[in-house]
Write a protein that holds these residues in place. Structure first.
Motif, PDB file in Angstrom:
ATOM      1  N   ARG A  19      25.619  33.754  42.776  1.00 39.68           N
ATOM      2  CA  ARG A  19      25.616  32.296  42.619  1.00 39.68           C
ATOM      3  C   ARG A  19      26.154  31.840  41.267  1.00 39.68           C
ATOM      4  O   ARG A  19      26.698  30.736  41.176  1.00 39.68           O
ATOM      5  CB  ARG A  19      24.182  31.760  42.792  1.00 39.68           C
ATOM      6  CG  ARG A  19      23.548  32.067  44.120  1.00 39.68           C
ATOM      7  CD  ARG A  19      24.285  31.399  45.271  1.00 39.68           C
ATOM      8  NE  ARG A  19      23.640  31.654  46.544  1.00 39.68           N
ATOM      9  CZ  ARG A  19      22.671  30.901  47.060  1.00 39.68           C
ATOM     10  NH1 ARG A  19      22.221  29.856  46.380  1.00 39.68           N
ATOM     11  NH2 ARG A  19      22.154  31.188  48.237  1.00 39.68           N
ATOM     12  N   VAL A  20      25.982  32.642  40.226  1.00 40.45           N
ATOM     13  CA  VAL A  20      26.344  32.199  38.880  1.00 40.45           C
ATOM     14  C   VAL A  20      27.593  32.924  38.366  1.00 40.45           C
ATOM     15  O   VAL A  20      28.544  32.295  37.909  1.00 40.45           O
ATOM     16  CB  VAL A  20      25.166  32.402  37.905  1.00 40.45           C
ATOM     17  CG1 VAL A  20      25.555  31.957  36.498  1.00 40.45           C
ATOM     18  CG2 VAL A  20      23.950  31.621  38.379  1.00 40.45           C
ATOM     19  N   ALA A  21      27.587  34.258  38.436  1.00 38.91           N
ATOM     20  CA  ALA A  21      28.695  35.016  37.860  1.00 38.91           C
ATOM     21  C   ALA A  21      29.954  34.942  38.712  1.00 38.91           C
ATOM     22  O   ALA A  21      31.066  34.861  38.179  1.00 38.91           O
ATOM     23  CB  ALA A  21      28.279  36.480  37.669  1.00 38.91           C
ATOM     24  N   LEU A  22      29.822  34.978  40.038  1.00 36.77           N
ATOM     25  CA  LEU A  22      30.999  35.011  40.900  1.00 36.77           C
ATOM     26  C   LEU A  22      31.897  33.791  40.736  1.00 36.77           C
ATOM     27  O   LEU A  22      33.130  33.943  40.676  1.00 36.77           O
ATOM     28  CB  LEU A  22      30.551  35.162  42.361  1.00 36.77           C
ATOM     29  CG  LEU A  22      31.657  35.434  43.373  1.00 36.77           C
ATOM     30  CD1 LEU A  22      32.432  36.696  43.015  1.00 36.77           C
ATOM     31  CD2 LEU A  22      31.086  35.544  44.786  1.00 36.77           C
ATOM     32  N   PRO A  23      31.373  32.554  40.658  1.00 38.46           N
ATOM     33  CA  PRO A  23      32.279  31.420  40.394  1.00 38.46           C
ATOM     34  C   PRO A  23      33.033  31.560  39.080  1.00 38.46           C
ATOM     35  O   PRO A  23      34.212  31.176  38.998  1.00 38.46           O
ATOM     36  CB  PRO A  23      31.329  30.214  40.380  1.00 38.46           C
ATOM     37  CG  PRO A  23      30.157  30.631  41.198  1.00 38.46           C
ATOM     38  CD  PRO A  23      29.991  32.088  40.926  1.00 38.46           C
ATOM     39  N   ALA A  24      32.392  32.095  38.051  1.00 41.47           N
ATOM     40  CA  ALA A  24      33.088  32.279  36.776  1.00 41.47           C
ATOM     41  C   ALA A  24      34.168  33.349  36.900  1.00 41.47           C
ATOM     42  O   ALA A  24      35.277  33.190  36.369  1.00 41.47           O
ATOM     43  CB  ALA A  24      32.079  32.658  35.685  1.00 41.47           C
ATOM     44  N   TRP A  25      33.865  34.446  37.596  1.00 43.07           N
ATOM     45  CA  TRP A  25      34.869  35.501  37.770  1.00 43.07           C
ATOM     46  C   TRP A  25      36.092  34.975  38.500  1.00 43.07           C
ATOM     47  O   TRP A  25      37.223  35.337  38.177  1.00 43.07           O
ATOM     48  CB  TRP A  25      34.253  36.669  38.532  1.00 43.07           C
ATOM     49  CG  TRP A  25      33.189  37.383  37.776  1.00 43.07           C
ATOM     50  CD1 TRP A  25      32.979  37.357  36.418  1.00 43.07           C
ATOM     51  CD2 TRP A  25      32.150  38.215  38.308  1.00 43.07           C
ATOM     52  NE1 TRP A  25      31.894  38.121  36.087  1.00 43.07           N
ATOM     53  CE2 TRP A  25      31.366  38.663  37.218  1.00 43.07           C
ATOM     54  CE3 TRP A  25      31.812  38.624  39.586  1.00 43.07           C
ATOM     55  CZ2 TRP A  25      30.273  39.503  37.389  1.00 43.07           C
ATOM     56  CZ3 TRP A  25      30.727  39.453  39.761  1.00 43.07           C
ATOM     57  CH2 TRP A  25      29.964  39.888  38.674  1.00 43.07           C
ATOM     58  N   ARG A  26      35.873  34.139  39.489  1.00 42.36           N
ATOM     59  CA  ARG A  26      37.004  33.580  40.231  1.00 42.36           C
ATOM     60  C   ARG A  26      37.848  32.647  39.374  1.00 42.36           C
ATOM     61  O   ARG A  26      39.016  32.404  39.685  1.00 42.36           O
ATOM     62  CB  ARG A  26      36.496  32.823  41.460  1.00 42.36           C
ATOM     63  CG  ARG A  26      35.976  33.748  42.561  1.00 42.36           C
ATOM     64  CD  ARG A  26      35.307  32.967  43.668  1.00 42.36           C
ATOM     65  NE  ARG A  26      34.882  33.844  44.763  1.00 42.36           N
ATOM     66  CZ  ARG A  26      34.022  33.505  45.706  1.00 42.36           C
ATOM     67  NH1 ARG A  26      33.474  32.286  45.685  1.00 42.36           N
ATOM     68  NH2 ARG A  26      33.686  34.351  46.662  1.00 42.36           N
ATOM     69  N   MET A  27      37.269  32.130  38.297  1.00 45.31           N
ATOM     70  CA  MET A  27      38.011  31.261  37.384  1.00 45.31           C
ATOM     71  C   MET A  27      38.676  32.043  36.264  1.00 45.31           C
ATOM     72  O   MET A  27      39.291  31.446  35.376  1.00 45.31           O
ATOM     73  CB  MET A  27      37.059  30.223  36.770  1.00 45.31           C
ATOM     74  CG  MET A  27      36.438  29.275  37.778  1.00 45.31           C
ATOM     75  SD  MET A  27      37.665  28.304  38.656  1.00 45.31           S
ATOM     76  CE  MET A  27      38.430  27.455  37.298  1.00 45.31           C
ATOM     77  N   GLY A  28      38.553  33.364  36.268  1.00 40.42           N
ATOM     78  CA  GLY A  28      39.130  34.157  35.190  1.00 40.42           C
ATOM     79  C   GLY A  28      38.262  34.225  33.954  1.00 40.42           C
ATOM     80  O   GLY A  28      38.744  34.595  32.885  1.00 40.42           O
ATOM     81  N   ARG A  29      36.981  33.908  34.082  1.00 39.51           N
ATOM     82  CA  ARG A  29      36.039  34.002  32.969  1.00 39.51           C
ATOM     83  C   ARG A  29      34.888  34.908  33.387  1.00 39.51           C
ATOM     84  O   ARG A  29      34.472  34.905  34.542  1.00 39.51           O
ATOM     85  CB  ARG A  29      35.487  32.613  32.599  1.00 39.51           C
ATOM     86  CG  ARG A  29      36.535  31.556  32.350  1.00 39.51           C
ATOM     87  CD  ARG A  29      37.381  31.883  31.137  1.00 39.51           C
ATOM     88  NE  ARG A  29      36.592  31.901  29.919  1.00 39.51           N
ATOM     89  CZ  ARG A  29      36.346  30.820  29.172  1.00 39.51           C
ATOM     90  NH1 ARG A  29      36.843  29.645  29.538  1.00 39.51           N
ATOM     91  NH2 ARG A  29      35.636  30.921  28.063  1.00 39.51           N
ATOM     92  N   TRP A  30      34.373  35.681  32.449  1.00 38.38           N
ATOM     93  CA  TRP A  30      33.237  36.546  32.770  1.00 38.38           C
ATOM     94  C   TRP A  30      32.098  36.274  31.793  1.00 38.38           C
ATOM     95  O   TRP A  30      32.273  36.311  30.580  1.00 38.38           O
ATOM     96  CB  TRP A  30      33.631  38.028  32.744  1.00 38.38           C
ATOM     97  CG  TRP A  30      34.336  38.480  31.504  1.00 38.38           C
ATOM     98  CD1 TRP A  30      35.658  38.341  31.220  1.00 38.38           C
ATOM     99  CD2 TRP A  30      33.753  39.149  30.379  1.00 38.38           C
ATOM    100  NE1 TRP A  30      35.946  38.877  29.994  1.00 38.38           N
ATOM    101  CE2 TRP A  30      34.801  39.382  29.450  1.00 38.38           C
ATOM    102  CE3 TRP A  30      32.468  39.589  30.063  1.00 38.38           C
ATOM    103  CZ2 TRP A  30      34.588  40.025  28.232  1.00 38.38           C
ATOM    104  CZ3 TRP A  30      32.257  40.226  28.860  1.00 38.38           C
ATOM    105  CH2 TRP A  30      33.311  40.442  27.965  1.00 38.38           C
TER     106      TRP A  30
END
Length: 668
Positions: free
Chosen positions: A288-299
């Motif tokens: 819920r939290v990390a996956l949206p950031a990963w998809r945006m190129g941010r970790w």
């Protein structure tokens, strides 16, 4: 009773160790039978030659038999030698981990060493962290693994396994709980030191590595054929000893568990509850939290620290978790590390690599983000990127800005507006036939459905006729129809949206669903799926190129300078690659993608026109804050628009919140 008296524990431990050793001997017998089968032709050849020398086997027939058996023995020995070399030299699979030197975690090494002394077992050779909620012992005695392993310190045996600890445990668990959870795992080093068990494990791991040799890239056709034959032999041997190996590991686990009952047994019962809670919080944080950031190129650079916040939030919402947050006053296990922040960052990067397929190192398109920056850097950017993609697809489908109309038929302002999206997804025939459906409420249900479907078909035909349009005439609302047709062809060519691919995506995504209630939403969802698939393919290509570049740089650095000793920085081991080893979620359907994009468009309009703000919910991810409170009733209203074409619930919510859908929003 066994845990109280200690007698039952000794009996269980002895039974587990003996069972493991007997199964290890069974595995070694499989190896012995394979070796005997390999030398059998050579033994027969020796017998034939001995018979010829003694005069028992004479004549031309025996001479021919000796030659045939000799050639067969030589070929079998060559093949057996090749298989043995491949099994011995093949690199076994190793779990990607963050290696911890003793200088980076002296207190943690001291805790594990004291635990091994209390259990009277050898201490692990080293300690490593993995971004998962589990702990185990891993054999890394292979020379390829020893080159990457960080030495643990004095007193550790080179043949001892490596202790792998789940990084979320260090941040959520207290020191006493971590010691209790690790006791059964560390106790497994005792059976691992038994020679028969160690030999059986090496043989099984060698077979497992040999099975994967044919898939090694860079093999020429001849070597690939030979590797395929070796892989088949290894697969047969692995199948023969698989059951014995599984029972051997079960016996080792039983022996370790029984031995560990003498250490912190009562605390372990309570700590097991924390293991399940940590797993739930970690899974929720990743999906819920990390996956949206990963998809945006941010970790997110502090995932392990985020687990504490997520589980603390869970304790506030769930009465079953009451009392768990009160443990936070005790000393956390992460205090056993010298630099918890650096270790957390390395584990977070590794988690992104394993669960999403991100690059192995930060870069321009792959940068870390702190939790304080998450709402602005991830949530707001994600919403605006999705909104821009949604309007790009609308342009590609030929819906010009000026054709969208408001609820009363008035033309809306040009630009990326929410009204444009609502007007495209809303099914006007549904509203125009409400009176007709109400009037026929007393009729048969099948007949009512027939009338509704006919009205929908009539509306679709009317929209098609309007799209054909009449020639330009300035000053009227219909003077843009011909321009719309031209824009349709131009935008479709620019966006390169193949309608066949769109139809394929629609057919494959919703096979188990009924006829689409909202055809406009189905077409838009298919186009979004195609565009996102192309963007994902381009991302994977960039990641693969960066991985190859990083591998080449690492090889050149190894040739030039070698490894520098005495460093305490965490070292990451394991395979690199653009594909995730453990994908978090299956591919999303087109309808889910459309709902996410429409929700993003609504959130952008709320932020730009209603003074709402992006926020972070530790359990649910990106959140829209209206008046400082999370808007929890938006999702069903968006689904009503997407699935049923009914815009009224969303319009009521927009009016109550103060959002102006006719105003253009700011896109990325």
């Amino acid at each position: 009773m066994y845990g109280v008296s200690g007698t039952g524990s000794d009996v269980g431990e002895e039974w587990g160790a003996r069972a493991a050793r007997s199964r290890a001997l069974a595995v070694l017998r499989v190896r012995g039978r394979a070796l005997g089968l390999a030398v059998l032709p050579a033994a027969v050849a020796v017998v034939l030659y001995a018979g010829g020398v003694t005069g028992h086997f004479t004549g031309s027939g025996w001479d021919a038999a000796r030659w045939v058996v000799t050639v067969l023995a030589v070929l079998v020995l060559i093949a057996a030698t090749a298989v043995a070399l491949v099994v011995a030299r093949a690199r076994p699979a190793a779990t990607p981990t963050v290696e911890l030197a003793e200088t980076a975690a002296p207190d943690l090494y001291r805790l594990v060493r004291d635990l091994a002394d209390r259990l009277d077992v050898p201490a692990p050779a080293a300690i490593a962290l993995t971004p998962d909620c589990d702990s185990w012992l891993e054999d890394r005695t292979h020379r390829a693994h020893r080159a990457l392993r960080t030495p643990g310190g004095e007193g550790e045996s080179e043949g001892a396994p490596v202790l792998v600890i789940g990084s979320p445990f260090l941040w959520w668990m207290r020191v006493g709980e971590l010691r209790a959870v690790l006791a059964p795992v560390v106790a497994g080093t005792g059976p691992a030191a038994q020679p028969d068990i160690a030999a059986a494990r090496r043989f099984v791991r060698g077979l497992d590595a040999a099975v994967a040799v044919p898939g090694t890239p860079g093999l020429d056709p001849v070597r690939r054929i030979g590797a395929g034959a070796v892989g088949q032999v290894a697969r047969v041997l692995l199948r023969a000893c698989r059951g014995h190996a599984a029972e051997m590991e079960r016996g080792v686990a039983v022996a370790g568990s029984e031995r560990a009952q003498a250490v912190d047994y009562g605390v372990r019962i309570v700590a097991q509850e924390q293991v399940g809670l940590a797993y739930a919080g970690w899974d929720r944080l990743l999906t819920r939290v990390a996956l949206p950031a990963w998809r945006m190129g941010r970790w997110p650079a502090k995932l392990d620290a985020g687990v504490v916040s997520a589980l603390t939030e869970l304790s506030r919402r769930d009465r079953l978790a009451d009392g768990f947050s009160s443990r936070l006053g005790e000393r956390p296990a992460c205090d056993l590390l010298e630099e918890p922040g650096a270790v957390d960052e390395a584990a977070s990067l590794l988690a992104a690599r394993l669960f999403h397929g991100g690059p192995a190192a930060p870069g321009p398109d792959w940068s870390p983000v702190e939790w304080s920056q998450y709402p602005e850097e991830v949530v707001d950017r994600k919403w605006r990127t999705d909104a821009a993609r949604l309007h790009q697809v609308l342009d590609g489908l030929g819906l010009a800005d000026g054709t969208a109309r408001g609820a009363g038929g008035e033309r809306v302002a040009e630009g990326p507006t929410l009204t444009r999206v609502i007007a495209h997804l809303a099914t006007e025939p549904t509203r125009s036939t409400e009176a007709e459906v109400d009037a026929e409420a007393d009729t048969d249900e099948v007949e009512a459905d027939t009338h509704t479907d006919a009205a929908l078909d009539a509306g679709a035909s009317a929209e098609t006729a309007d799209a054909a349009g009449t020639p330009d005439s300035a000053g009227t609302d219909t003077d843009t129809d011909a321009e719309d047709a031209t824009d349709l062809a131009t935008a479709t060519a620019d966006a390169d949206l193949d309608l066949d691919l769109v139809l394929d995506a629609e057919g494959e995504g919703d096979e188990d669903e009924d006829e689409p209630v909202n055809p406009a939403a189905e077409a838009l969802a298919g186009a979004l799926s195609v565009l996102l698939a192309r963007e994902e393919a381009a991302r994977e290509a960039r990641v693969a190129a960066s991985a190859l570049t990083a591998e080449a740089a690492a090889r050149s650095a190894e040739k030039d300078g070698g490894h520098s000793g005495g460093t305490s920085a965490p070292v990451v081991s394991g395979p690199d690659g653009p594909l995730p080893l453990f994908p978090l979620q299956p591919p999303r359907s087109g309808r889910d993608l459309l709902a996410d994009h429409v929700t993003a468009m609504v959130c952008c309009a709320a932020v730009d026109t209603a003074e709402a703000t992006p926020g972070l919910d530790w359990l649910d991810g990106p959140a829209l804050l209206v008046g400082g409170e999370r808007a929890t009733d938006l999702g069903p209203r968006v689904l009503a628009l997407v699935e049923e074409g009914d815009p009224e619930p969303l319009r009521v919510w927009l009016a109550r919140t103060g959002v102006r859908p006719e105003k253009p929003v700011r896109l990325v």
